[in-house]
Motif scaffolding. Structure first.
Motif, PDB file in Angstrom:
ATOM      1  N   ALA A   1      -6.607   7.580   6.461  1.00  0.00           N
ATOM      2  CA  ALA A   1      -6.096   6.248   6.148  1.00  0.00           C
ATOM      3  C   ALA A   1      -5.329   6.338   4.835  1.00  0.00           C
ATOM      4  O   ALA A   1      -5.192   7.427   4.279  1.00  0.00           O
TER       5      ALA A   1
ATOM      6  N   ALA B   1     -15.697   4.169   4.493  1.00  0.00           N
ATOM      7  CA  ALA B   1     -14.934   3.049   5.057  1.00  0.00           C
ATOM      8  C   ALA B   1     -13.977   2.519   3.992  1.00  0.00           C
ATOM      9  O   ALA B   1     -13.897   3.071   2.891  1.00  0.00           O
ATOM     10  N   ASP B   2     -13.267   1.432   4.298  1.00  0.00           N
ATOM     11  CA  ASP B   2     -12.245   0.952   3.369  1.00  0.00           C
ATOM     12  C   ASP B   2     -12.815   0.590   1.998  1.00  0.00           C
ATOM     13  O   ASP B   2     -13.896   0.035   1.872  1.00  0.00           O
ATOM     14  N   ASN B   3     -12.048   0.968   0.987  1.00  0.00           N
ATOM     15  CA  ASN B   3     -12.381   0.709  -0.420  1.00  0.00           C
ATOM     16  C   ASN B   3     -13.703   1.311  -0.902  1.00  0.00           C
ATOM     17  O   ASN B   3     -14.187   0.961  -1.972  1.00  0.00           O
TER      18      ASN B   3
ATOM     19  N   SER C   1     -17.796  -0.614   3.601  1.00  0.00           N
ATOM     20  CA  SER C   1     -16.642  -0.999   2.795  1.00  0.00           C
ATOM     21  C   SER C   1     -17.055  -1.465   1.396  1.00  0.00           C
ATOM     22  O   SER C   1     -18.071  -2.126   1.211  1.00  0.00           O
TER      23      SER C   1
ATOM     24  N   HIS D   1      -2.739  10.661   7.759  1.00  0.00           N
ATOM     25  CA  HIS D   1      -2.114   9.357   7.573  1.00  0.00           C
ATOM     26  C   HIS D   1      -1.008   9.542   6.541  1.00  0.00           C
ATOM     27  O   HIS D   1      -1.213  10.253   5.563  1.00  0.00           O
TER      28      HIS D   1
ATOM     29  N   ASN E   1     -11.944   7.306   5.923  1.00  0.00           N
ATOM     30  CA  ASN E   1     -11.481   6.633   7.139  1.00  0.00           C
ATOM     31  C   ASN E   1     -10.910   5.240   6.914  1.00  0.00           C
ATOM     32  O   ASN E   1     -10.292   4.691   7.810  1.00  0.00           O
ATOM     33  N   GLY E   2     -11.152   4.652   5.756  1.00  0.00           N
ATOM     34  CA  GLY E   2     -10.699   3.287   5.543  1.00  0.00           C
ATOM     35  C   GLY E   2      -9.642   3.229   4.459  1.00  0.00           C
ATOM     36  O   GLY E   2      -9.634   4.056   3.539  1.00  0.00           O
ATOM     37  N   SER E   3      -8.761   2.241   4.536  1.00  0.00           N
ATOM     38  CA  SER E   3      -7.711   2.202   3.536  1.00  0.00           C
ATOM     39  C   SER E   3      -8.305   1.807   2.185  1.00  0.00           C
ATOM     40  O   SER E   3      -9.249   1.023   2.106  1.00  0.00           O
ATOM     41  N   GLY E   4      -7.774   2.413   1.135  1.00  0.00           N
ATOM     42  CA  GLY E   4      -8.287   2.169  -0.205  1.00  0.00           C
ATOM     43  C   GLY E   4      -9.515   3.007  -0.543  1.00  0.00           C
ATOM     44  O   GLY E   4     -10.048   2.927  -1.645  1.00  0.00           O
ATOM     45  N   ALA E   5      -9.960   3.828   0.393  1.00  0.00           N
ATOM     46  CA  ALA E   5     -11.111   4.700   0.101  1.00  0.00           C
ATOM     47  C   ALA E   5     -10.674   5.774  -0.896  1.00  0.00           C
ATOM     48  O   ALA E   5      -9.517   6.193  -0.897  1.00  0.00           O
TER      49      ALA E   5
ATOM     50  N   CYS F   1      -5.507   6.568   1.516  1.00  0.00           N
ATOM     51  CA  CYS F   1      -6.664   6.855   0.676  1.00  0.00           C
ATOM     52  C   CYS F   1      -6.278   7.874  -0.393  1.00  0.00           C
ATOM     53  O   CYS F   1      -5.181   8.420  -0.374  1.00  0.00           O
TER      54      CYS F   1
END
Ligand SMILES: Nc1ncnc2c1ncn2[C@@H]1O[C@H](COP(=O)(O)OP(=O)(O)OP(=O)(O)O)[C@@H](O)[C@H]1O
Ligand SMILES: [Mg+2]
Lengths: 307, 247
Positions: free
Chosen positions: A237, A179-181, A153, A265, A207-211, A239
């Motif tokens: 996610a 991952a996120d961000n 992240s 997503h 896979n992560g939010s904000g990616a 993204c």
């Protein structure tokens, strides 16, 4: 073990005209580790189970630079090398890789680099890789880089790959998992000529939010060379991903681009743009109104395009 | 300096295969050290005429002479080397080409920063902000257009042709541009400038106004003679069209 001529290649692929004094490096020549230096924050060790090295950057290392170029000067040398990069949390590092083949013989020289990046939380990596081949032998020069990037992240990875001259055949695969961000920026520049063949397959999983991921590919295909691109972005996610492929086609070359974008997503935003075409005629004409002849104008346009 | 002798240009219509005349038997002489403005209705053939002079199009009939030399069969770059320059109506953009590099290419060798800035100032661009920017889609339409004009100024050709330099340019930059053209007109004794324009303030600079319509030179003369007739000219033309439809 390094000879004077080796620095010609090293300079082309890693801007090394001499050995760096204060930073870590590992120079591989014809399958052997020719020179190595480690520092307090950068450790390099030889793998025991297969050819290759582990590069470990300590957490929170600041503004480190590591050179890990590979050169092949022995005609017929073929190798598969496994390099793993462990980038500690919060570390900031520039890694300059690259492979140069000088083949003056008649046997095929080949370097297949398998790279894996484990990028820790909030770490920032800039990875620059140049491929270059020369030598007047009839032996082929092949490179097949495979890269896997695992991003934790908040990490950032900027990857720049350049292949402008001399590699007869290349098949590149790049896979990234974010991952996120995490943010990934890939810039790919490629020029093929003669009968060269290049293939690039890239899969980015967000896979992560904000990616977010940005992939910029610019290529020029001359003569009867051919290029194929398979960019693939998967949003799992909230993204954002942006893939942009621009190609200039010359002579009787062929380029194929087969993009795939997948949103799994509802807040995944994925954009793909691609354009393949000849050099814009107005650009050529504009430069010709400066008194530049057509051939030279073409070179100027391509040089800028691949810059 | 430049002489067009019975120049015609036509293209074959792809739909019905018929010849479509665009420039119709134009003969025209441009003299050294003069400032010309070409005007006329949209689609009248002004840009085509400029492109014929630059060599981007080849005439289907007639001859073009530059300094008494027949240049009809010379390429664009050969004509450029002889001293003809053309700023496009719709300039192309270049990926990866900085403003500074483009100006240097136009000038013929590397331009020092301050000289680049001087050319950019002439077109109302605050130069430092632009020098290292790329002439790609990140620039606005008006910015690209002004950079195009600056490249022709940097080239300093013997014959400079600007194709609608005012198009898409804001009021403030336009004032600056008119001023630069006025200075060019007053200082440049040897070279000639041709500006294709629809703007009265640019026409006011002209030693001579040339009206091109329907692929022909409709009128030419001093601005005082020609300018007052302009609007009437086109009113009549529209009137004629109306009559034709009635008949
Ligand atoms: N290559 C071509 N094929 C077909 N038609 C053309 C071609 N080049 C020019 N034309 C036509 O010739 C005419 C003259 O075009 P040109 O661009 O020279 O006009 P212009 O006077 O510059 O107009 P504007 O004021 O709108 O710029 C137009 O009707 C245009 O559509
Ligand atoms: Mg026009």
């Amino acid at each position: 073990m390094l000879e004077r001529y080796d620095f010609n290649l090293l300079d082309k692929i890693a801007d090394l005209s001499y050995l760096p004094e204060n930073t870590a490096y590992n120079i591989r020549k014809n399958g052997l580790s020719a020179e190595r230096k480690v520092t307090e924050t950068v450790d390099i060790t030889t793998k025991t189970d297969k050819p290759g090295i582990d590069i470990t950057i300590k957490p929170f290392a600041k503004d480190e630079t590591v050179h890990i170029p590979v050169i092949i000067t022995e005609s017929g040398h073929a190798e598969t090398v496994y390099n793993d990069f462990y980038i500690g949390e919060g570390a900031v590092v520039t890694i300059i890789a690259g492979c140069g083949i000088h083949n003056s013989g008649c046997d095929e020289s080949r370097h297949d680099g398998v790279h894996r990046f484990f990028i820790g939380k909030n770490a920032q990596v800039k990875y620059v890789e140049k491929h270059y081949g020369d030598g007047d032998g009839t032996g082929g020069k092949m490179m097949n880089p495979a890269t896997k990037i695992y991003m934790e992240s908040g990490s950032l990875c900027e990857m720049e790959s350049v292949q402008i001259r001399g590699i007869d055949s290349t098949k590149r695969t790049t896979d990234a998992v974010l991952a996120d961000n995490a943010r990934l920026v890939v810039t790919e520049r490629l020029m093929t000529h003669g009968e060269q063949v290049a293939e690039s397959e890239m899969t980015v999983e967000l896979n992560g939010s904000g990616a977010s991921a940005q992939i910029i590919s610019r290529s020029v295909a001359k003569d009867t060379s051919s290029q194929v691109f398979f960019p693939n972005a998967v949003g799992n996610a909230a993204c954002r991903a942006h893939i942009q492929c621009d190609s200039i086609l010359m002579d009787n070359a062929k380029i194929r681009s087969v993009p795939a974008i997948t949103a799994n997503h509802p807040d995944a935003q994925i954009v793909h743009e691609a354009a393949i075409g000849r050099i814009n005629n107005d650009q050529l004409l504009k430069l010709m109104t400066f008194g530049i002849d057509e051939q030279e104008a073409e070179n100027i346009i391509i040089e800028g395009f691949l810059k | 300096m430049l002489e067009l002798k019975n120049v015609s240009f036509s293209v074959s219509d792809e739909v019905n295969g018929r010849e479509l005349g665009i420039i119709d038997n134009i003969s025209l002489t441009l003299e050294e050290g003069k400032f010309y403005v070409i005007t006329g209705p949209n689609g009248g053939g002004k840009s085509t005429l400029a492109r014929l002079i630059m060599g981007i199009e080849k005439p289907t009939a007639g001859q073009i002479l530059f300094n008494d030399e027949d240049i009809t069969n010379l390429s664009v770059s050969e004509r450029a080397k002889k001293g003809i320059g053309y700023a496009f109506q719709q300039p192309p953009r270049f990926k990866g080409m900085t403003v500074r590099r483009l100006l240097s290419l136009a000038h013929g060798h590397d331009l020092p920063e301050d000289e680049c800035c001087a050319y950019l100032t002439k077109v109302g661009l605050c130069s430092m902000d632009y020098l290292n920017r790329e002439v790609d889609t990140s620039l606005s339409g008006g910015e690209v257009k002004r950079i195009e004009i600056a490249t022709l100024m940097a080239r300093e050709p013997q014959l400079a042709i600007y194709d609608e330099p005012e198009a898409g340019i804001d009021l403030w930059s336009f004032t600056m541009l008119v001023e630069s053209f006025r200075m060019e007109r007053n200082s440049n004794q040897k070279g000639s400038t041709v500006i294709i324009s629809h703007q009265e303030r640019i026409m006011q600079l002209a030693d001579e106004l040339i009206v091109v319509a329907d692929g022909k030179v409709r009128t030419r003369g001093s601005k005082d003679e020609v300018f007052p007739t302009l609007l009437g000219e086109f009113d009549r033309k529209c009137g004629l069209r109306g009559n034709e439809e009635v008949q």
